[in-house]
Design an enzyme around this catalytic site. Structure first.
Site, PDB file in Angstrom:
ATOM      1  N   GLU A  83       0.857  -1.180   0.000  1.00 28.95           N
ATOM      2  CA  GLU A  83       0.000   0.000   0.000  1.00 28.95           C
ATOM      3  C   GLU A  83       0.900   1.239   0.000  1.00 28.95           C
ATOM      4  OE1 GLU A  83      -3.565  -0.114   2.715  1.00 28.95           O
ATOM      5  OE2 GLU A  83      -2.431  -1.806   3.538  1.00 28.95           O
ATOM      6  N   ARG A 342       6.370 -14.205   8.995  1.00 27.48           N
ATOM      7  CA  ARG A 342       6.844 -12.829   8.855  1.00 27.48           C
ATOM      8  C   ARG A 342       8.164 -12.654   9.596  1.00 27.48           C
ATOM      9  NH1 ARG A 342       2.404  -9.053  11.432  1.00 27.48           N
ATOM     10  NH2 ARG A 342       3.901  -7.438  10.874  1.00 27.48           N
ATOM     11  N   LYS A 352       3.332   1.798  11.289  1.00 25.02           N
ATOM     12  CA  LYS A 352       3.343   3.097  10.603  1.00 25.02           C
ATOM     13  C   LYS A 352       2.809   4.203  11.505  1.00 25.02           C
ATOM     14  CE  LYS A 352       2.543   1.027   6.047  1.00 25.02           C
ATOM     15  NZ  LYS A 352       1.554   0.856   4.965  1.00 25.02           N
TER      16      LYS A 352
END
Length: 712
Positions: A83, A342, A352
């Site tokens: 994104e 991950r 973020k």
């Protein structure tokens, strides 16, 4: 002459039966070995094992090999779909490496796809940075695509989903949607009255959303999945056959998966201007609707993502099957989603939202924060499955966030200033920050592959990352002498114009890096850590009663006297002697000579970075109320403003990048590609604040050297 009793009639020596059997076995084994060699030389089939000098391809081993074997297509197609609403972090280095590396190993292609479906949060700087980071890591996208390029096609499929009775327009508020999904206490689930409307009614309302008759948060298109499935439908009875029981178990699994509780497909955006499509659209598709379909449009064969998406795999397949882009319960047609663990590096902040607080500062506990939460945010949160970012608290809707803030009691709130200088601050673990600090892209890729790619999450400590970077730099960058906190040393027994040009290798273990001239003169500079005012039996460097050797110099030096600064009380100058008459020291120290003809020393500012927070687990700090700010490490950045580097620095700057690998081997160079090992000090890289042509050199410590017991 041989005894005739030990000879055969033909004159050959006699041997025992046992010895004869032994010789026969040896001959048979030799013949078998020769036959095996001959067979191997004549066969055209490739060996199952790589040759000893052939590197092992990590993408054709273990878990990744199994993924390919599940779908061994001739044309492998993958994608990296970020994104564009923020900067990539170290976890994305694994996603990039896995997707691009897997495709390359199997002769396929990998796209860079921007998932640009949320115009209010997307900025050009993020698009640019994402592409730069992919290329910096050494990968070239086969195509650069945008989800927005398929908005028309996605909208047509949304209408088709409505016509098939598999989507409906829901007019519920965000709170009503959550309540009917059984949150927050996992209560009973139920559908609203909109769920039962006809396809024609839903199509009219969906077009009304498109045409601007609804505002953000007033209506959204939902996929009709399993929210309306009741427990009675999958309750097993004694009369059920084995096949029926199996089907009910499957239905139960789907019905109890929150990713299939009629999640949103489209929502209205008030801030609807898109950087690529302008003001054409008032409605935008969600990730859950867009991602799998764009995979299908692009011909993705293997959709590789991290394990938190595993619960979304049934929803991914559901939509593709509902629109005939995939065969039911089969991966033969369409993309096959599989999930790997991950990459988590302990002690880092990757969220973020939290990094934004560190970069721009924030206000907590005041009612003004509520005003920042717009209707668009509420629309985004109304029904989407929100995957938590690493370290985030449990997901809450924007409405809950507003309530929490407005009931805090303080109208002004606590204003917290920025903690770092930007998203690329070297104390962060965004990829732009790691690049700025000087971490080579090849070291990051090696770190990812050394940890391996499996279903398990790779939870590792920062010191493991540091060790990987250190090992990588040790063999790839040149060496220079650098003094962080200099003390001037004047040799009283040398003439003012004394000059020795010492020929010094950039790397004694690698002749290919070459050599350079270093001036040794009447005045040199040593590091403050290498001098003590009083002699100490446990201190092996320079002091008034003890001599010390100099790296790359012929003779040792001895201190005769020293002088202190009257205001600071620190030693500012040393008078010493150099020569063959000086007793040999027990150690050798680094230094930088003063010579105008050689432009030595190169003056610099050196920044030493330490953990940003005192806590080892900063994600557990109080981020909601600003408590994180109280734990910021005041020593997270230590600046040496008067550091000095030897003159070989200019040559390594001209010959950058160091090393000439990965994305840095082609394309434009970043200042941080100027890397070197400061002997006995640390590994350093040139910072973006540098203006070398104007004499401003700023260095960042990439990573420390291995522990050496205190440099006696």
């Amino acid at each position: 002459m041989a005894d005739t009793d030990t000879l055969n009639p033909d004159g050959t020596p006699k041997i025992s039966k046992r010895a004869a059997e032994k010789e026969a076995k040896k001959a048979a084994a030799k013949a078998k070995k020769e036959a095996s060699k001959s067979s191997a030389a004549n066969t055209s089939a490739p060996s199952a094992r790589p040759a000893a000098n052939e590197p092992v391809d990590p993408f054709k081993q273990g878990w990744l090999k199994g993924i390919y074997n599940e779908k061994p297509v001739k044309e492998v197609q993958t994608r990296f779909p970020p994104e564009p609403n923020g900067y990539l972090h170290i976890g994305h280095a694994k996603a990039i490496t896995v997707n691009f590396g897997f495709a390359k190993s199997y002769g396929g292609l990998c796209n860079l796809r921007y998932d640009d479906t949320n115009p209010a949060k997307e900025e050009e700087q993020f698009f640019v940075s994402i592409r730069e980071m992919v290329e910096w890591l050494g990968f070239a996208p086969s195509r650069i695509t945008y989800s927005s390029d398929d908005f028309d096609r996605l909208y047509e499929l949304a209408e088709e989903l409505v016509r098939r009775g598999k989507a409906y327009v829901c007019l519920c508020s965000a709170e009503e949607v959550k309540r009917r999904r059984g949150w927050p206490e996992h209560g009973p689930r139920s559908v609203c009255e909109d769920w039962s409307r006809t396809a024609e009614e839903n199509l009219d309302d969906f077009r009304a959303m498109r045409d601007g008759r609804y505002r953000a948060g007033e209506a959204h298109l939902r996929m009709k999945q399993y929210l309306g499935t009741t427990a009675e439908e999958y309750e097993v009875t004694e009369e059920d056959s084995a096949e029926v029981k199996k089907e009910k178990a499957r239905l139960k699994s789907l019905a109890e998966n929150p990713a299939l509780w009629d999640v949103a497909a489209y929502r209205v955006k008030n801030e609807n201007h898109h950087h690529r499509t302008g003001d054409k659209w008032r409605i935008y598709p969600t990730y859950e609707f867009t991602h799998c379909l764009c995979d299908s449009f692009e011909g993705v064969s293997h959709s590789l993502c991290t394990v938190e998406f595993e619960t979304l795999r049934p929803a991914y397949n559901w939509l593709l099957e509902a629109l005939d882009h995939k065969l039911p319960s089969s991966d033969e047609k369409g993309p096959m989603q599989r999930e790997y663990g991950r990459l988590n590096v302990e002690g880092t902040i990757l969220s973020k939202r939290r990094i934004a607080m560190l970069v721009g500062g924030t206000t907590v506990g005041g009612s003004d924060t509520a005003a920042e939460t717009s209707a668009d945010d509420i629309a985004d949160g109304v029904d989407e499955i929100k995957l938590e970012e690493e370290g985030d608290e449990n997901t809450e809707t924007p409405a809950e966030a507003i309530k929490a803030v407005t009931t805090n009691g303080s109208s002004a709130g606590r204003k917290i200033p920025p903690v770092v200088r930007g998203w690329d601050d070297p104390r962060l673990f965004t990829l732009v920050a790691l690049r700025r600090r000087g971490v080579p892209p090849g070291a990051l890729k090696k770190f990812v592959l050394d940890l391996g790619v499996t279903k398990a999450n790779s939870n590792t400590a920062i010191h493991t990352l540091d060790a990987c970077i250190r090992t990588y730099l040790e063999r790839t960058v040149p060496r220079l002498m650098l003094v962080l906190d200099p003390i001037k040393v004047t040799f009283t027994n040398l003439p003012d114009d004394y000059l020795e040009e010492r020929d010094v290798p950039f790397d004694p273990k690698d002749k290919e890096k070459g050599t350079h001239k270093v001036p040794f003169t009447k005045v040199i500079y040593i590091d403050r850590d290498d001098f003590r005012e009083a002699d100490d039996a446990d201190f092996f460097r320079l002091s008034p009663g003890q001599s010390v050797g100099l790296l790359h110099a012929e003779y040792p030096i001895a201190c005769k006297t020293f002088h202190k600064d009257s205001s600071s009380g620190k030693v500012e100058a040393i008078e010493a002697e150099y020569g063959s008459h000086v007793p040999a020291g027990k150690a050798r120290i680094h230094w930088v000579g003063e010579s105008a003809a050689h432009n030595s020393p190169v003056k610099a500012e050196a920044r030493i970075f330490n953990p940003l927070f005192r806590a080892s687990k900063p994600n557990e700090l109080d981020w909601k109320n600003g408590g994180y700010f109280d734990d910021v490490n005041p020593e997270s950045e230590v600046v040496y403003s008067k550091a000095m580097v030897e003159c070989g620095f200019e040559e390594i700057r001209r010959n950058a990048p160091w090393p000439k690998e990965e994305g840095e081997a082609r394309g434009s160079l970043h200042p941080s590609s100027v890397r070197f090992q400061g002997l006995r000090t640390a590994f350093f890289a040139l910072d973006t604040d540098s203006v070398v042509e104007e004499g401003k050199v700023v260095l960042n410590r990439i990573v420390s050297l291995k522990e050496d017991g205190g440099k006696r």
